[in-house]
Design a protein around this motif. Structure first.
Motif, PDB file in Angstrom:
ATOM      1  N   ALA A  42     -57.097 105.015  56.305  1.00  0.00           N
ATOM      2  CA  ALA A  42     -57.577 103.999  57.245  1.00  0.00           C
ATOM      3  C   ALA A  42     -58.108 104.644  58.514  1.00  0.00           C
ATOM      4  CB  ALA A  42     -56.447 103.045  57.595  1.00  0.00           C
ATOM      5  N   PHE A  43     -59.085 103.986  59.096  1.00  0.00           N
ATOM      6  CA  PHE A  43     -59.530 104.334  60.438  1.00  0.00           C
ATOM      7  C   PHE A  43     -58.841 103.370  61.392  1.00  0.00           C
ATOM      8  CE2 PHE A  43     -63.114 106.330  58.259  1.00  0.00           C
ATOM      9  CZ  PHE A  43     -63.234 107.501  58.991  1.00  0.00           C
ATOM     10  N   VAL A  44     -58.311 103.911  62.480  1.00  0.00           N
ATOM     11  CA  VAL A  44     -57.622 103.098  63.473  1.00  0.00           C
ATOM     12  C   VAL A  44     -58.349 103.274  64.803  1.00  0.00           C
ATOM     13  CG1 VAL A  44     -55.452 102.746  64.693  1.00  0.00           C
ATOM     14  CG2 VAL A  44     -55.438 103.457  62.306  1.00  0.00           C
ATOM     15  N   TYR A  45     -58.615 102.169  65.456  1.00  0.00           N
ATOM     16  CA  TYR A  45     -59.231 102.185  66.777  1.00  0.00           C
ATOM     17  C   TYR A  45     -58.234 101.594  67.769  1.00  0.00           C
ATOM     18  CZ  TYR A  45     -63.596 102.918  64.267  1.00  0.00           C
ATOM     19  OH  TYR A  45     -64.583 103.426  63.461  1.00  0.00           O
ATOM     20  N   PHE A  46     -58.085 102.253  68.904  1.00  0.00           N
ATOM     21  CA  PHE A  46     -57.223 101.709  69.951  1.00  0.00           C
ATOM     22  C   PHE A  46     -57.693 102.205  71.308  1.00  0.00           C
ATOM     23  CE2 PHE A  46     -55.218 105.659  68.696  1.00  0.00           C
ATOM     24  CZ  PHE A  46     -54.783 106.231  69.890  1.00  0.00           C
ATOM     25  N   ASP A  47     -57.335 101.451  72.325  1.00  0.00           N
ATOM     26  CA  ASP A  47     -57.718 101.777  73.698  1.00  0.00           C
ATOM     27  C   ASP A  47     -56.517 102.266  74.484  1.00  0.00           C
ATOM     28  OD1 ASP A  47     -60.463 100.956  73.550  1.00  0.00           O
ATOM     29  OD2 ASP A  47     -59.735  98.892  73.471  1.00  0.00           O
ATOM     30  N   THR A  48     -56.780 103.127  75.446  1.00  0.00           N
ATOM     31  CA  THR A  48     -55.737 103.603  76.354  1.00  0.00           C
ATOM     32  C   THR A  48     -56.188 103.318  77.784  1.00  0.00           C
ATOM     33  OG1 THR A  48     -56.702 105.817  76.531  1.00  0.00           O
ATOM     34  CG2 THR A  48     -55.047 105.474  74.797  1.00  0.00           C
ATOM     35  N   ALA A  49     -55.258 103.449  78.696  1.00  0.00           N
ATOM     36  CA  ALA A  49     -55.576 103.228  80.113  1.00  0.00           C
ATOM     37  C   ALA A  49     -55.359 104.515  80.910  1.00  0.00           C
ATOM     38  CB  ALA A  49     -54.711 102.103  80.663  1.00  0.00           C
ATOM     39  N   PHE A  50     -55.658 105.651  80.302  1.00  0.00           N
ATOM     40  CA  PHE A  50     -55.453 106.919  80.991  1.00  0.00           C
ATOM     41  C   PHE A  50     -56.442 107.081  82.141  1.00  0.00           C
ATOM     42  CE2 PHE A  50     -53.885 108.520  76.700  1.00  0.00           C
ATOM     43  CZ  PHE A  50     -52.558 108.352  77.042  1.00  0.00           C
ATOM     44  N   GLN A  51     -55.984 107.720  83.194  1.00  0.00           N
ATOM     45  CA  GLN A  51     -56.810 107.948  84.373  1.00  0.00           C
ATOM     46  C   GLN A  51     -57.480 109.320  84.338  1.00  0.00           C
ATOM     47  OE1 GLN A  51     -57.122 105.351  86.532  1.00  0.00           O
ATOM     48  NE2 GLN A  51     -55.808 104.314  85.057  1.00  0.00           N
ATOM     49  N   THR A  52     -56.917 110.249  83.565  1.00  0.00           N
ATOM     50  CA  THR A  52     -57.424 111.620  83.565  1.00  0.00           C
ATOM     51  C   THR A  52     -57.919 112.036  82.189  1.00  0.00           C
ATOM     52  OG1 THR A  52     -55.265 112.588  83.046  1.00  0.00           O
ATOM     53  CG2 THR A  52     -55.789 112.276  85.382  1.00  0.00           C
ATOM     54  N   GLY A  53     -58.864 112.946  82.205  1.00  0.00           N
ATOM     55  CA  GLY A  53     -59.366 113.514  80.955  1.00  0.00           C
ATOM     56  C   GLY A  53     -58.312 114.361  80.270  1.00  0.00           C
ATOM     57  N   LEU A  54     -57.438 114.997  81.058  1.00  0.00           N
ATOM     58  CA  LEU A  54     -56.388 115.833  80.484  1.00  0.00           C
ATOM     59  C   LEU A  54     -55.465 115.022  79.579  1.00  0.00           C
ATOM     60  CD1 LEU A  54     -54.931 118.545  80.244  1.00  0.00           C
ATOM     61  CD2 LEU A  54     -53.634 117.947  82.294  1.00  0.00           C
ATOM     62  N   VAL A  72     -60.967 111.384  65.359  1.00  0.00           N
ATOM     63  CA  VAL A  72     -62.375 111.476  64.990  1.00  0.00           C
ATOM     64  C   VAL A  72     -63.254 111.452  66.231  1.00  0.00           C
ATOM     65  CG1 VAL A  72     -64.240 110.370  63.699  1.00  0.00           C
ATOM     66  CG2 VAL A  72     -61.922 110.383  62.765  1.00  0.00           C
ATOM     67  N   SER A  73     -62.937 110.540  67.165  1.00  0.00           N
ATOM     68  CA  SER A  73     -63.730 110.479  68.392  1.00  0.00           C
ATOM     69  C   SER A  73     -62.930 109.849  69.524  1.00  0.00           C
ATOM     70  CB  SER A  73     -65.024 109.677  68.174  1.00  0.00           C
ATOM     71  OG  SER A  73     -64.731 108.314  67.989  1.00  0.00           O
ATOM     72  N   VAL A  74     -63.353 110.194  70.724  1.00  0.00           N
ATOM     73  CA  VAL A  74     -62.815 109.579  71.939  1.00  0.00           C
ATOM     74  C   VAL A  74     -64.023 109.249  72.809  1.00  0.00           C
ATOM     75  CG1 VAL A  74     -61.355 109.844  73.966  1.00  0.00           C
ATOM     76  CG2 VAL A  74     -60.726 110.982  71.834  1.00  0.00           C
ATOM     77  N   GLU A  75     -64.226 107.966  73.035  1.00  0.00           N
ATOM     78  CA  GLU A  75     -65.333 107.529  73.884  1.00  0.00           C
ATOM     79  C   GLU A  75     -64.755 106.648  74.980  1.00  0.00           C
ATOM     80  OE1 GLU A  75     -68.535 105.788  71.676  1.00  0.00           O
ATOM     81  OE2 GLU A  75     -68.384 107.319  70.117  1.00  0.00           O
ATOM     82  N   ASP A  76     -64.889 107.108  76.208  1.00  0.00           N
ATOM     83  CA  ASP A  76     -64.269 106.450  77.352  1.00  0.00           C
ATOM     84  C   ASP A  76     -62.760 106.356  77.100  1.00  0.00           C
ATOM     85  OD1 ASP A  76     -66.717 106.177  78.709  1.00  0.00           O
ATOM     86  OD2 ASP A  76     -67.177 104.367  77.567  1.00  0.00           O
ATOM     87  N   ASP A  77     -62.240 105.155  76.937  1.00  0.00           N
ATOM     88  CA  ASP A  77     -60.801 104.989  76.704  1.00  0.00           C
ATOM     89  C   ASP A  77     -60.498 104.612  75.257  1.00  0.00           C
ATOM     90  OD1 ASP A  77     -60.185 105.547  79.339  1.00  0.00           O
ATOM     91  OD2 ASP A  77     -60.410 103.462  79.961  1.00  0.00           O
ATOM     92  N   ARG A  78     -61.487 104.647  74.384  1.00  0.00           N
ATOM     93  CA  ARG A  78     -61.332 104.212  72.994  1.00  0.00           C
ATOM     94  C   ARG A  78     -61.205 105.417  72.062  1.00  0.00           C
ATOM     95  NH1 ARG A  78     -61.116  99.626  70.677  1.00  0.00           N
ATOM     96  NH2 ARG A  78     -61.965  99.143  68.638  1.00  0.00           N
ATOM     97  N   PHE A  79     -60.108 105.406  71.302  1.00  0.00           N
ATOM     98  CA  PHE A  79     -59.839 106.464  70.330  1.00  0.00           C
ATOM     99  C   PHE A  79     -60.140 105.948  68.926  1.00  0.00           C
ATOM    100  CE2 PHE A  79     -57.612 108.060  73.880  1.00  0.00           C
ATOM    101  CZ  PHE A  79     -57.308 109.399  73.664  1.00  0.00           C
ATOM    102  N   CYS A  80     -60.697 106.807  68.105  1.00  0.00           N
ATOM    103  CA  CYS A  80     -60.863 106.527  66.680  1.00  0.00           C
ATOM    104  C   CYS A  80     -60.093 107.617  65.935  1.00  0.00           C
ATOM    105  CB  CYS A  80     -62.336 106.560  66.284  1.00  0.00           C
ATOM    106  SG  CYS A  80     -62.587 106.396  64.496  1.00  0.00           S
ATOM    107  N   VAL A  81     -59.146 107.193  65.106  1.00  0.00           N
ATOM    108  CA  VAL A  81     -58.276 108.131  64.395  1.00  0.00           C
ATOM    109  C   VAL A  81     -58.324 107.819  62.900  1.00  0.00           C
ATOM    110  CG1 VAL A  81     -55.894 108.947  64.144  1.00  0.00           C
ATOM    111  CG2 VAL A  81     -56.761 108.327  66.396  1.00  0.00           C
ATOM    112  N   HIS A  82     -58.479 108.863  62.091  1.00  0.00           N
ATOM    113  CA  HIS A  82     -58.397 108.688  60.642  1.00  0.00           C
ATOM    114  C   HIS A  82     -56.979 109.056  60.212  1.00  0.00           C
ATOM    115  CE1 HIS A  82     -58.656 109.786  56.383  1.00  0.00           C
ATOM    116  NE2 HIS A  82     -59.515 108.783  56.337  1.00  0.00           N
TER     117      HIS A  82
END
Length: 113
Positions: A42-54, A72-82
């Motif tokens: 499955a691909f899972v998409y979720f958002d985070t509220a992190f303030q830093t790139g670290l 798989v990718s991180v765009e702004d605060d959205r993660f895509c994980v396989h």
């Protein structure tokens, strides 16, 4: 001074990471060795509220280091994980990794104001 506040949190984070890697290894081993278990990738998409790139980098790398999952990718605060199996994806957005990284950001914010 900030470094001394963050070191215990990094040590705790590393300990949690090792524990999660071991748990994921057991789960992946069960999938591999059990002929009746059929993984459901499955691909899972979720958002985070992190303030830093670290924090984003640490979370993405922690997910990728954990067997059965890869960022798989991180765009702004959205993660895509396989995930090898959808069971491995459960609760990823509220994981202990996210909570510890948020705690680290809070400590950093208090000391950099």
């Amino acid at each position: 001074l900030l470094l001394f506040r963050l070191v215990p949190l990094f040590i705790r984070y590393f300990g949690v990471l090792v524990k999660e890697i071991v748990k994921a290894n057991v789960c992946v081993l069960k999938i591999i060795l059990s002929p009746e278990l059929q993984p459901e990738p499955a691909f899972v998409y979720f958002d985070t509220a992190f303030q830093t790139g670290l924090a984003k980098v640490l979370l993405a790398n922690s997910i990728t280091l954990t067997p059965g999952t890869i960022t798989v990718s991180v765009e702004d605060d959205r993660f895509c994980v396989h995930c090898l199996d959808k069971e491995l994806a459960e609760g990823m957005e509220d994981s202990v990794f996210v909570k510890l990284l948020e705690e680290m950001e809070e400590v950093e914010a208090r000391w950099t104001r």
